[in-house]
Design a protein around this motif. Structure first.
Motif, PDB file in Angstrom:
ATOM      1  N   TYR A  71       2.369   1.779  -3.382  1.00  0.00           N
ATOM      2  CA  TYR A  71       1.386   2.360  -4.320  1.00  0.00           C
ATOM      3  C   TYR A  71       1.276   3.861  -4.083  1.00  0.00           C
ATOM      4  O   TYR A  71       1.319   4.658  -5.021  1.00  0.00           O
ATOM      5  N   ARG A  72       1.135   4.219  -2.797  1.00  0.00           N
ATOM      6  CA  ARG A  72       0.934   5.643  -2.474  1.00  0.00           C
ATOM      7  C   ARG A  72       2.143   6.484  -2.863  1.00  0.00           C
ATOM      8  O   ARG A  72       2.022   7.660  -3.196  1.00  0.00           O
TER       9      ARG A  72
ATOM     10  N   ASP B  10       0.834  -1.210   0.000  1.00  0.00           N
ATOM     11  CA  ASP B  10       0.000   0.000   0.000  1.00  0.00           C
ATOM     12  C   ASP B  10       0.866   1.256   0.000  1.00  0.00           C
ATOM     13  O   ASP B  10       0.600   2.214  -0.734  1.00  0.00           O
TER      14      ASP B  10
ATOM     15  N   LEU C 161       4.300   1.630  -7.388  1.00  0.00           N
ATOM     16  CA  LEU C 161       3.427   0.606  -7.970  1.00  0.00           C
ATOM     17  C   LEU C 161       2.221   1.322  -8.565  1.00  0.00           C
ATOM     18  O   LEU C 161       1.932   2.463  -8.205  1.00  0.00           O
ATOM     19  N   GLY C 162       1.529   0.639  -9.457  1.00  0.00           N
ATOM     20  CA  GLY C 162       0.343   1.230 -10.062  1.00  0.00           C
ATOM     21  C   GLY C 162       0.627   1.711 -11.480  1.00  0.00           C
ATOM     22  O   GLY C 162       1.555   1.224 -12.131  1.00  0.00           O
TER      23      GLY C 162
ATOM     24  N   ILE D 275       4.561   4.147 -13.403  1.00  0.00           N
ATOM     25  CA  ILE D 275       5.451   4.291 -12.246  1.00  0.00           C
ATOM     26  C   ILE D 275       6.563   5.303 -12.553  1.00  0.00           C
ATOM     27  O   ILE D 275       7.298   5.157 -13.534  1.00  0.00           O
TER      28      ILE D 275
ATOM     29  N   SER E 218       3.670   0.205 -15.939  1.00  0.00           N
ATOM     30  CA  SER E 218       2.659   0.049 -14.885  1.00  0.00           C
ATOM     31  C   SER E 218       2.727  -1.356 -14.323  1.00  0.00           C
ATOM     32  O   SER E 218       2.942  -2.314 -15.067  1.00  0.00           O
TER      33      SER E 218
ATOM     34  N   ASP F  48       0.882  -3.938 -11.149  1.00  0.00           N
ATOM     35  CA  ASP F  48       0.098  -4.234  -9.956  1.00  0.00           C
ATOM     36  C   ASP F  48       0.750  -5.406  -9.244  1.00  0.00           C
ATOM     37  O   ASP F  48       1.155  -6.392  -9.879  1.00  0.00           O
TER      38      ASP F  48
END
Lengths: 435, 316, 178
Positions: A142-143, A139, A147-148, A151, A157, A159
């Protein structure tokens, strides 16, 4: 202290949080790679590093990556094998629970190199508390934009998800792991085809061990050559050794490949010697699956050379007088330990963990456990010892996956090196060492 | 694509690329054909599990002549051009096959005298050919109670060798699979978990694909030893299947209906339950003539050739 | 996203949201991948075990056949197919734990609880299970309760563990996602 690639910051408070990890130089490899390197360049560095798979088989990681089918028009998957379950092995648990971002950073680098857009960390279900640590760290990643989508504005990208197992050692075998990840029984697949061609959901897939992946940030940051400069001719870099059993200081140690076994056992920097001043009897050097060696053969080869912690040194003498580095699960037995009883617990383990698909393993593992139970309890005969050899010989090499070999080798080696102790059980009709 | 050459037990044959070693051996025929307890050519994904068909690849291909490091399952290994395979000419293969046969038997009840499959059982054939004269086990065998899975099929889990063929039949022939392999290791069993009937138009084929007496026909239960019945090829006009069957008769009575099996024990075509279970009146069928059973078992010859070399007394 | 059938019966709203989030981690049409994670959740929601009814609901939720769920639930050892006590104590007995007193520890639990492995105390508080290697061999012997590892165990710590769970207020098998 030797070079520490994986454990250098392991004791820093708050390392599981992304801020501390970044302050210590974390995610710099991702920044560097995504901004300045192509996937092929990443693969080339990994190949150059000579890094070998740390799950047990020791297959060169760069070569495994090179088998990935990059031509077929299908998604590619990169999977982390966190199904650590081999008795004596607890290195991935140590690393993953204390430095989750190192694994995540390695996952990003590997996924980028292989062209994976969705990657999974398959973690054994018993280690759910680490899954939770990893998910928190994911998490955070991602923040922070690691990740996501897109990048670091690289256009790449990814996941990343964690996937728990349900309690099955066999899922450490990569095709069983893939089956399990697809929501099925952990039955290993018949190979070929290999996962690099037909893996998760029928797509090209690479599965690597936690420790293998955790080496990637350092390799990409410092270069494959720097990694290859560490260690020995055929065993580059460092290795996590999880040491347990009758030693003064059980734990996980990062050693440079090539450290003498004797130093590892007796130095206060590592195991600190045998507990209670007892004598060393035997060592299982690479997790329960590898051949057990008596003290004289684990410290020196049959040619009288010093035995080192490396793939090639531990295997000197073949299975006659050598063993394997395996997963680095280093189990030490002192003079009070009964070889037969120790083996019985392993035989029970493999019997319990056999998936049951192929007949030699399904039927043979249970048979061996029952015979060992008989010998340990003083009801065995000399013929039983030969029968064990017969069974182990015919499981070995004849099964779908390596679990058969893993069940057979401990039996064959224990009898090869400690036959007298089996005979004593038969003669005395009891365990000579039972308390 | 052009044919490729493979040599099995010194006999050369040309086959299509993609052919497995087992199927290449079947093209040659005779004694070089490895036994296959789990592979079934008409079931996708079958094979590789029982390990009875392991063979030695002495030369991988003309291009890469290195031998393969381990014995390979011939049913799942494709031939390469110039491959050299040893089956019955390899002592190593025969030794492994003896061991595999022993593994398959250590938990098998050996209840052939009361098993409806006796006489057409592949495990019987295998043990006559490769079994030991005396057992080396003194352990208790794993036991399960027999169960009825529906009113037509009996499951004797004790006899099952976990070939997965019946599971594949259910997966590939029927719309809904209600049985499968449960638990794991040597506790694995075929079952429905909570008692359910396996009930669909093609479920009876599970009986025909079962290499042992684990799944048997309840309508034929204890009716006769198979070798006392006479097989006839017959057909009927069936809206669900080919209608081509074998009638197993005693005088003018039909005791059992099965699909037609080739010399490897595989069905030529799957038949429906209607043909199998519901038409025991000879008037329902057009009888074509006696069926020749080519397999070298009791059912074919009413006797076995004793393997004199190993001084076998018959294996049991 | 896949909307489960009968989901209100299987999962509470909070868990339902999590279950759907887990399913979304796998490609479209591959929702069966979520089976093991969902069985962990279903087991937690059902008092620590999987009844056939619960498994059927999981099958419905994932739109797969019930047998596909039974095959998986019976393969993996973390799924309990019989009711369990509020606290499930799992004792490791593989090599390294045995070397460090795992068997004596198990015997101690048996004596203190008055049950054998696989059994539940008559008051429904404790179930004792033996498990194979938990991958914590450096701190052997090891016991797992729920998702928590108890390491370097000894009879004194075992007694404390039993005392801690004796009020029966909580279950050890609760939602493992924290």
């Amino acid at each position: 202290m030797a070079t520490q690639i994986l454990l250098n910051n392991i004791e820093v408070p708050g390392l599981t949080g992304i801020e501390v990890y970044r302050k210590l130089g974390g995610y710099a490899a991702v920044e560097k790679v995504l901004k300045t390197m192509t996937p092929d360049e990443v693969s080339a560095e990994v190949k150059k590093s000579g890094l070998r798979g740390r799950g047990g088989a020791g297959f060169p990681a760069g070569m495994k990556w090179s088998f990935l089918d990059r031509k077929v028009d299908k998604p590619r998957y990169f999977i982390c094998n966190f199904d650590e379950s081999e008795p004596g092995t607890f290195k991935d648990r140590h690393l993953g629970s204390l430095n989750p971002h190192l694994l995540i950073e390695g996952m990003i680098l590997g996924s980028f190199a292989l062209g994976a857009r969705t990657s999974y960390i398959y973690i054994r279900g018993e280690l759910f508390y680490i899954l939770n640590i990893l998910e928190k760290a994911i998490d955070e990643a991602y923040r922070s934009g690691y990740l996501g989508e897109n990048i670091l504005n690289s256009g790449y990208s990814l996941d990343l998800h964690c996937h728990p197992g349900g309690g099955a050692y066999i899922c450490g075998e990569e095709t069983a792991l893939i089956e399990s990840l697809e929501g099925k029984r952990g039955n290993p697949r018949i190979k070929p085809p290999f996962p690099a061609v037909v893996g998760l959901y029928g797509c090209p897939t690479v599965v690597n061990n936690v420790e293998t992946i955790a080496n990637l940030p350092w390799i990409l940051q410092n270069g494959g050559d720097a990694y290859a400069a560490l260690g020995t001719q055929s065993s580059k870099g460092t290795k996590l050794i999880s040491a347990c059993g009758h030693i003064r200081k059980p734990g996980v140690y990062e050693v440079e490949m090539g450290l003498p076994v004797e130093e590892f056992i007796y130095s206060d920097q590592y195991c600190g010697g045998i507990r209670n001043g007892n004598k060393l009897k035997a060592v299982i050097a690479g997790g329960s699956s590898v051949p057990v060696l008596p003290a004289e053969l684990i410290l020196r080869t049959d040619r009288g050379e010093q035995r080192l912690l490396s793939y090639e040194s531990l295997s000197v003498g073949g299975f006659e007088s050598g063993t394997m580095l395996g997963s680095g699960g280093f189990i030490v037995l002192d003079e009070t330990a009964c070889i037969v009883k120790n083996l019985l617990t392993f035989a029970r383990f493999y019997h319990h963990e056999s998936c049951g698909q192929c007949s030699p393993c399904r039927e043979g593992t249970g048979w061996m456990e029952k015979i060992l139970q008989r010998i340990e309890n003083g009801r065995g005969t000399s013929k039983d010892i030969d029968l064990l050899v017969h069974i182990s010989k015919h499981i070995e090499g004849n099964t779908i996956c390596p679990l058969g070999d893993a069940a057979a080798w401990p039996v064959a080696s224990a009898i090869r090196h400690f036959r007298q102790e089996f005979e004593d059980h038969v003669k005395l009709q009891k365990c000579p060492l039972s308390r | 694509m052009s044919l490729i050459k493979v040599t099995i037990d010194n006999i050369a044959i040309e086959v299509e690329p993609g052919t497995t070693i087992l199927n290449a051996a079947r093209k040659i025929g005779g004694k070089v054909v490895p036994p296959a307890m789990c592979y079934y050519s008409k079931l996708e994904g079958s094979g590789g599990k029982c390990r009875t068909c392991l063979v030695k690849v002495a030369q991988g291909s003309a291009k890469d002549p290195r031998p393969m490091p381990k014995l390979v399952p011939s049913c799942r290994t494709e031939v390469q051009d110039g491959m050299v395979v040893q089956n019955i000419t390899s002592p190593e293969v025969l030794e492994a096959r003896r061991a595999i046969t022993e593994f398959l038997l250590i938990n098998h009840p050996l209840d052939c005298p009361v098993c409806d499959q006796a006489g057409e059982c592949h495990l019987q054939d295998l043990s006559y050919d490769h079994g030991l004269v005396e057992t080396q086990t003194i352990e208790e065998r794993r036991t399960f109670a027999p169960v009825d899975i529906g009113d037509k099929i009996k499951l004797h889990m004790n006899r099952c060798i976990l070939c997965y063929r019946c599971v594949m039949v259910a997966d590939q022939l029927t719309g809904q699979r209600v049985h499968g392999v449960l638990f794991r290791g040597d506790h694995s069993e075929i079952g429905t978990y909570i008692s359910k009937a396996v009930d669909n138009d093609f479920s009876g084929n599970m009986i025909d694909v079962c290499p042992v007496g684990a799944l048997t026909d309840r309508t034929f239960r204890f009716a006769s030893r198979v070798w006392f019945t006479k097989p006839f090829d017959a057909h009927r006009d069936c809206p669900k299947c080919s209608g081509e069957t074998v009638l197993w008769m005693k005088k003018d009575q039909i005791l059992r209906v099965t699909g037609r099996k080739d010399k490897y024990g595989e069905l030529e075509s799957f038949i429906c339950n209607d043909c199998r279970f519901e038409h025991k009146d000879p008037k329902d069928w057009i009888i074509e003539g006696p069926r020749k059973i080519e397999r070298h078992s009791v059912i074919g010859q009413n006797h076995y050739e004793i393997n004199k070399e190993r001084k076998s007394d018959g294996g049991f | 996203m896949l909307e489960g059938k009968n989901n209100n019966i299987l999962f509470s709203d909070e868990i339902l949201e999590l279950a759907n989030r887990i399913i979304s981690r796998y490609p479209e049409g591959r929702q069966k991948s979520a089976l093991i994670p969902l069985l962990h959740l279903a087991q937690a929601e059902n008092g620590g075990w999987l009844s056939p009814e619960v498994m059927d609901k999981v099958a419905g939720f994932l739109d797969i056949q019930p047998i596909e769920v039974y095959e998986v639930a019976t393969f993996y050892t973390m799924f309990n197919l019989q009711p369990v006590g509020k606290c499930v104590i799992e004792v490791c007995r593989t090599g390294p734990c045995w070397l460090n007193g795992g068997e004596e520890l198990l015997a101690h639990f048996e004596k203190r609880l008055g049950i054998k492995p696989g059994e539940t105390t008559p008051d429904g508080l404790f179930t004792l299970k033996v498990v194979e290697c938990l991958a914590a061999c450096g701190n052997a012997p090891v016991v797992q309760v729920g998702i928590t590892y108890h390491e370097n165990m000894n009879p004194g710590k075992a007694d404390q563990l039993i005392a801690d769970w004796s009020d029966g207020k909580e279950r050890s098998h609760t939602n493992p996602y924290r």
